[in-house]
Design a protein around this motif. Structure first.
Motif, PDB file in Angstrom:
ATOM      1  N   ALA A 271      17.422 -13.803 -11.167  1.00  0.00           N
ATOM      2  CA  ALA A 271      18.634 -13.273 -11.805  1.00  0.00           C
ATOM      3  C   ALA A 271      18.261 -12.476 -13.051  1.00  0.00           C
ATOM      4  O   ALA A 271      18.780 -11.377 -13.279  1.00  0.00           O
ATOM      5  N   ARG A 272      17.345 -12.994 -13.859  1.00  0.00           N
ATOM      6  CA  ARG A 272      16.992 -12.297 -15.095  1.00  0.00           C
ATOM      7  C   ARG A 272      16.240 -11.003 -14.811  1.00  0.00           C
ATOM      8  O   ARG A 272      16.407 -10.013 -15.508  1.00  0.00           O
ATOM      9  N   LEU A 273      15.383 -11.012 -13.785  1.00  0.00           N
ATOM     10  CA  LEU A 273      14.575  -9.832 -13.497  1.00  0.00           C
ATOM     11  C   LEU A 273      15.323  -8.800 -12.662  1.00  0.00           C
ATOM     12  O   LEU A 273      14.835  -7.686 -12.457  1.00  0.00           O
ATOM     13  N   GLY A 274      16.500  -9.179 -12.155  1.00  0.00           N
ATOM     14  CA  GLY A 274      17.258  -8.238 -11.329  1.00  0.00           C
ATOM     15  C   GLY A 274      16.746  -8.154  -9.905  1.00  0.00           C
ATOM     16  O   GLY A 274      16.880  -7.130  -9.239  1.00  0.00           O
ATOM     17  N   LEU A 275      16.156  -9.254  -9.418  1.00  0.00           N
ATOM     18  CA  LEU A 275      15.682  -9.304  -8.039  1.00  0.00           C
ATOM     19  C   LEU A 275      16.750  -9.982  -7.183  1.00  0.00           C
ATOM     20  O   LEU A 275      17.410 -10.916  -7.638  1.00  0.00           O
ATOM     21  N   ALA A 276      16.892  -9.519  -5.947  1.00  0.00           N
ATOM     22  CA  ALA A 276      17.845 -10.162  -5.042  1.00  0.00           C
ATOM     23  C   ALA A 276      17.333 -11.550  -4.703  1.00  0.00           C
ATOM     24  O   ALA A 276      16.125 -11.760  -4.584  1.00  0.00           O
ATOM     25  N   ASP A 277      18.232 -12.514  -4.584  1.00  0.00           N
ATOM     26  CA  ASP A 277      17.829 -13.879  -4.251  1.00  0.00           C
ATOM     27  C   ASP A 277      17.743 -14.013  -2.733  1.00  0.00           C
ATOM     28  O   ASP A 277      18.738 -13.836  -2.038  1.00  0.00           O
ATOM     29  N   PRO A 278      16.544 -14.306  -2.190  1.00  0.00           N
ATOM     30  CA  PRO A 278      16.427 -14.386  -0.730  1.00  0.00           C
ATOM     31  C   PRO A 278      17.317 -15.474  -0.127  1.00  0.00           C
ATOM     32  O   PRO A 278      17.759 -15.354   1.008  1.00  0.00           O
ATOM     33  N   MET A 279      17.606 -16.527  -0.902  1.00  0.00           N
ATOM     34  CA  MET A 279      18.479 -17.584  -0.383  1.00  0.00           C
ATOM     35  C   MET A 279      19.897 -17.070  -0.181  1.00  0.00           C
ATOM     36  O   MET A 279      20.586 -17.457   0.753  1.00  0.00           O
ATOM     37  N   ALA A 280      20.325 -16.150  -1.069  1.00  0.00           N
ATOM     38  CA  ALA A 280      21.698 -15.637  -0.989  1.00  0.00           C
ATOM     39  C   ALA A 280      21.886 -14.758   0.248  1.00  0.00           C
ATOM     40  O   ALA A 280      22.998 -14.592   0.744  1.00  0.00           O
TER      41      ALA A 280
END
Ligand code: ZN
Length: 282
Positions: A271-280
């Protein structure tokens, strides 16, 4: 409460079993170390590939794939692939250094932001290579971490990458202190590097050898993240080899907590780095 992103670099391209019998070499060993490190609080795993037979660094994409899968199948940590490791040790071409990143799509990759002496060798990262790596990573959806080994390299990132808009993400820096040929690992040097970063950048301290945890913790107090692991440091304390990367993560996390912070979980780090969460996405 501020969350600190802890990266573990379990093996790198330089240490050998003669240096420490505890370094992980095979994908299975690195995967197991990644899991132990993630359990201890690491949110990012920085990866190099070694030829499982010889233990020497390799640019082979299939070997990198095995490392990536070994980590991803065992923990949720963010994966970051090197694009620098084989440059000094193997004399790889820029295309060879980049291939695993483009083919395999880790979430992050290191992008070394300038040329320098590296021990007795030369680590060549000329402007056209920096620009090409930035473009290729951005189009592959891979977040670069700009590794800077001296103050001039921060300016390289601004001039070559950020001002022309080659990457679409908030910049992230790894401040490497203590490589022979780079900026020495001192508190004033770290403070100066941080003062030179562009506004809004996130950063971590990568201090080499015995400076890893002390200077890394100065960086934490200054608002940064931290990298630990056997790529940069083999010792838990003076004369005592770390038996596992997780011991180094555990030591860093203990101090982070004593300072009143918490280690970020992989999803908090994403979230902080602006990466998509693979779990989402599942
Ligand atoms: Zn590395």
């Amino acid at each position: 409460m501020r969350k600190v992103i802890v990266t573990v670099a379990p093996v790198g391209s330089i240490p050998t079993r003669e240096d420490s019998p505890h370094i992980p070499i095979t994908p299975d060993e690195v995967g197991a170390e990644a899991r132990r490190s993630a359990d201890a609080g690491a949110a990012v795993v920085h990866l190099h590939a070694r030829d499982p037979k010889t233990g020497k660094p390799t640019p082979d994409v299939e070997v990198f794939r095995a490392y990536l899968e070994a980590v991803r199948s065992r923990c949720e940590a963010i994966t970051q692939i090197t694009t620098g490791g084989g440059a000094v040790t193997l004399g790889l071409s820029p295309a060879e250094r980049l291939r695993a990143v483009v083919d395999l799509g880790p979430e992050m990759a290191s992008l070394n932001a300038g040329s320098m002496n590296f021990g007795r060798k030369v680590f060549a990262n000329p402007p056209d290579v920096i620009e090409m790596f930035a473009r290729e990573m951005d189009s592959a959806g891979v977040m670069p971490e700009f590794e800077v080994y001296d103050v001039g390299m921060v300016a390289n990132v601004e001039r070559l990458v950020l001002e022309p808009g080659l990457v679409s993400r908030r910049p992230r820096f790894g401040l490497v202190l203590g490589v022979a040929g780079g900026i020495p690992a001192t508190v004033p040097n770290l403070a100066h590097l941080v003062s030179c970063l562009p506004g809004g950048a996130s950063w971590q301290t990568i201090a080499i050898g015995r400076h890893q945890i002390p200077l890394g913790m100065v960086g934490v107090v200054m608002g940064g993240d931290v990298r630990v692991g056997m790529e940069d440091n083999l010792y838990l304390s003076k004369g005592v080899l770390a038996r596992s990367n997780a011991e180094l993560v555990d030591k860093a996390v203990r101090v982070i907590r004593e300072l009143g912070f918490e280690p970020a979980s992989p999803s908090e780090a994403r979230a902080r780095l602006g990466l998509a969460d693979p779990m989402a996405a599942r």
